[in-house]
Write a protein that holds these residues in place. Structure first.
Motif, mmCIF file in Angstrom:
data_model
loop_
_atom_site.group_PDB
_atom_site.id
_atom_site.type_symbol
_atom_site.label_atom_id
_atom_site.label_comp_id
_atom_site.label_asym_id
_atom_site.label_seq_id
_atom_site.Cartn_x
_atom_site.Cartn_y
_atom_site.Cartn_z
ATOM 1 N N VAL A 189 1.605 -10.797 -76.079
ATOM 2 C CA VAL A 189 2.367 -10.257 -75.459
ATOM 3 C C VAL A 189 1.305 -8.562 -75.309
ATOM 4 C CG1 VAL A 189 4.618 -8.675 -74.842
ATOM 5 C CG2 VAL A 189 4.576 -11.190 -75.760
ATOM 6 N N GLN A 190 1.715 -8.490 -74.018
ATOM 7 C CA GLN A 190 1.214 -6.495 -74.152
ATOM 8 C C GLN A 190 1.820 -6.178 -73.600
ATOM 9 O OE1 GLN A 190 -2.375 -5.247 -75.682
ATOM 10 N NE2 GLN A 190 -0.376 -3.498 -75.398
ATOM 11 N N PRO A 191 3.291 -5.213 -73.974
ATOM 12 C CA PRO A 191 3.668 -4.325 -72.942
ATOM 13 C C PRO A 191 3.682 -3.003 -72.535
ATOM 14 C CG PRO A 191 4.124 -4.250 -75.430
ATOM 15 C CD PRO A 191 3.366 -5.147 -74.910
ATOM 16 N N ALA A 192 3.894 -2.346 -71.146
ATOM 17 C CA ALA A 192 3.588 -1.123 -71.047
ATOM 18 C C ALA A 192 4.450 -0.796 -70.526
ATOM 19 C CB ALA A 192 2.127 -1.628 -69.995
ATOM 20 N N TYR A 193 4.410 1.113 -70.512
ATOM 21 C CA TYR A 193 5.806 1.398 -69.695
ATOM 22 C C TYR A 193 4.962 2.072 -67.897
ATOM 23 C CZ TYR A 193 8.812 5.775 -67.668
ATOM 24 O OH TYR A 193 8.751 6.449 -67.755
ATOM 25 N N LEU A 194 5.964 2.113 -67.478
ATOM 26 C CA LEU A 194 5.141 2.232 -65.860
ATOM 27 C C LEU A 194 5.956 3.409 -65.121
ATOM 28 C CD1 LEU A 194 5.432 -1.246 -64.542
ATOM 29 C CD2 LEU A 194 3.594 -0.174 -65.794
ATOM 30 N N PRO A 195 5.493 4.603 -65.786
ATOM 31 C CA PRO A 195 6.170 5.770 -65.279
ATOM 32 C C PRO A 195 6.415 5.961 -63.764
ATOM 33 C CG PRO A 195 3.974 6.087 -66.371
ATOM 34 C CD PRO A 195 3.920 5.351 -66.713
ATOM 35 N N GLU A 196 5.045 5.607 -62.802
ATOM 36 C CA GLU A 196 5.009 5.392 -61.516
ATOM 37 C C GLU A 196 6.674 4.770 -60.664
ATOM 38 O OE1 GLU A 196 2.778 2.034 -62.717
ATOM 39 O OE2 GLU A 196 2.746 3.718 -63.851
ATOM 40 N N GLN A 197 6.833 4.236 -61.712
ATOM 41 C CA GLN A 197 8.386 3.291 -61.055
ATOM 42 C C GLN A 197 9.008 3.805 -62.051
ATOM 43 O OE1 GLN A 197 7.240 -1.433 -61.021
ATOM 44 N NE2 GLN A 197 5.281 -0.723 -60.282
ATOM 45 N N SER A 198 9.453 4.576 -63.224
ATOM 46 C CA SER A 198 10.579 4.583 -63.537
ATOM 47 C C SER A 198 11.096 5.884 -63.127
ATOM 48 C CB SER A 198 10.277 5.208 -65.161
ATOM 49 O OG SER A 198 9.972 4.110 -65.196
ATOM 50 N N THR A 199 12.616 6.645 -63.146
ATOM 51 C CA THR A 199 12.997 7.405 -62.980
ATOM 52 C C THR A 199 13.854 8.245 -63.809
ATOM 53 O OG1 THR A 199 12.882 6.665 -60.412
ATOM 54 C CG2 THR A 199 14.654 8.674 -61.210
ATOM 55 N N PRO A 200 12.983 8.410 -64.483
ATOM 56 C CA PRO A 200 14.302 8.873 -66.225
ATOM 57 C C PRO A 200 14.992 9.652 -66.377
ATOM 58 C CG PRO A 200 11.561 9.198 -66.803
ATOM 59 C CD PRO A 200 11.826 9.038 -65.728
ATOM 60 N N ALA A 201 15.573 10.940 -65.435
ATOM 61 C CA ALA A 201 16.456 11.513 -64.638
ATOM 62 C C ALA A 201 17.557 10.342 -64.736
ATOM 63 C CB ALA A 201 15.889 12.539 -64.390
ATOM 64 N N ALA A 202 17.590 9.708 -63.486
ATOM 65 C CA ALA A 202 18.230 8.377 -62.941
ATOM 66 C C ALA A 202 18.368 8.125 -64.320
ATOM 67 C CB ALA A 202 17.981 7.872 -62.062
ATOM 68 N N GLY A 203 17.665 7.627 -65.646
ATOM 69 C CA GLY A 203 18.464 6.588 -66.931
ATOM 70 C C GLY A 203 17.038 5.092 -65.788
ATOM 71 N N VAL A 204 16.689 4.819 -65.508
ATOM 72 C CA VAL A 204 15.910 4.048 -65.028
ATOM 73 C C VAL A 204 14.725 4.016 -65.598
ATOM 74 C CG1 VAL A 204 14.849 2.868 -62.773
ATOM 75 C CG2 VAL A 204 16.696 3.971 -62.705
ATOM 76 N N TYR A 205 13.978 3.317 -66.340
ATOM 77 C CA TYR A 205 12.617 3.125 -66.730
ATOM 78 C C TYR A 205 12.366 1.615 -67.263
ATOM 79 C CZ TYR A 205 15.139 6.952 -69.778
ATOM 80 O OH TYR A 205 15.355 8.242 -69.515
ATOM 81 N N VAL A 206 10.836 1.737 -65.662
ATOM 82 C CA VAL A 206 10.543 -0.099 -66.035
ATOM 83 C C VAL A 206 9.481 -0.190 -67.131
ATOM 84 C CG1 VAL A 206 9.559 -1.020 -63.895
ATOM 85 C CG2 VAL A 206 11.367 0.717 -63.566
ATOM 86 N N PHE A 207 9.150 -1.722 -67.592
ATOM 87 C CA PHE A 207 8.320 -1.797 -68.315
ATOM 88 C C PHE A 207 7.852 -3.570 -68.116
ATOM 89 C CE2 PHE A 207 11.475 0.474 -70.874
ATOM 90 C CZ PHE A 207 10.836 1.342 -71.056
ATOM 91 N N SER A 208 6.101 -3.449 -67.935
ATOM 92 C CA SER A 208 5.597 -4.463 -67.402
ATOM 93 C C SER A 208 4.985 -5.449 -69.084
ATOM 94 C CB SER A 208 4.548 -4.328 -66.809
ATOM 95 O OG SER A 208 3.496 -3.987 -67.503
ATOM 96 N N TYR A 209 5.119 -6.648 -69.204
ATOM 97 C CA TYR A 209 4.105 -7.014 -69.801
ATOM 98 C C TYR A 209 3.508 -8.255 -70.048
ATOM 99 C CZ TYR A 209 9.070 -9.701 -69.477
ATOM 100 O OH TYR A 209 9.850 -10.386 -68.134
#
Length: 135
Positions: A10-30
């Protein structure tokens, strides 16, 4: 070499362009690579994910195949796919199992090793720590 065995990487990654931390939305791909390291052809039939955020909230996901496919892998053959998940916290973990069936009709489970999902600014995958305690 075992008769029925799949190796999962598995190779995970954080997707900052799809995330909205101020709204509590964190998007990850793997990206997952499944390799048939057994002696006989076998097919990946279903998946079971256990997703745990940093607050300890657990979500389970079950379904047929992966990304709409149920790949049949010959010995030594690999299948790679990418997917993703959304969390309400900046970090967490995923682990799970694949249900597989050999060409003789024998079912077996393949473990998906625990991996860390971790927000970072660069979008690069975070290395798997040796020990990690989630609160």
């Amino acid at each position: 070499m075992p008769m029925h065995e799949f190796l999962v990487q598995v190779q995970p990654a954080y997707l900052p362009e799809q995330s909205t931390p101020a709204a509590g939305v964190y998007v990850f791909s793997y990206t997952i690579t499944v390799t048939n390291t057994g002696e006989v052809p076998a097919q990946l039939i279903a998946r079971h994910w256990v997703i745990t955020n940093e607050l300890g909230h657990v979500e389970e996901v079950k379904g047929l195949g992966v990304v709409g496919r149920q790949p049949l892998l010959q010995p030594g053959e690999s299948f790679e796919y990418s997917s993703g998940c959304q969390m309400r916290t900046p970090s967490g973990t995923m682990r799970g199992t694949y249900l597989c069936v050999s060409h003789e009709g024998e079912t077996f489970e393949c473990e998906i090793p625990l991996f860390v999902l971790q927000m970072n600014d660069s979008g690069e995958p975070m290395p798997m720590p040796e020990t990690r305690v989630l609160h």
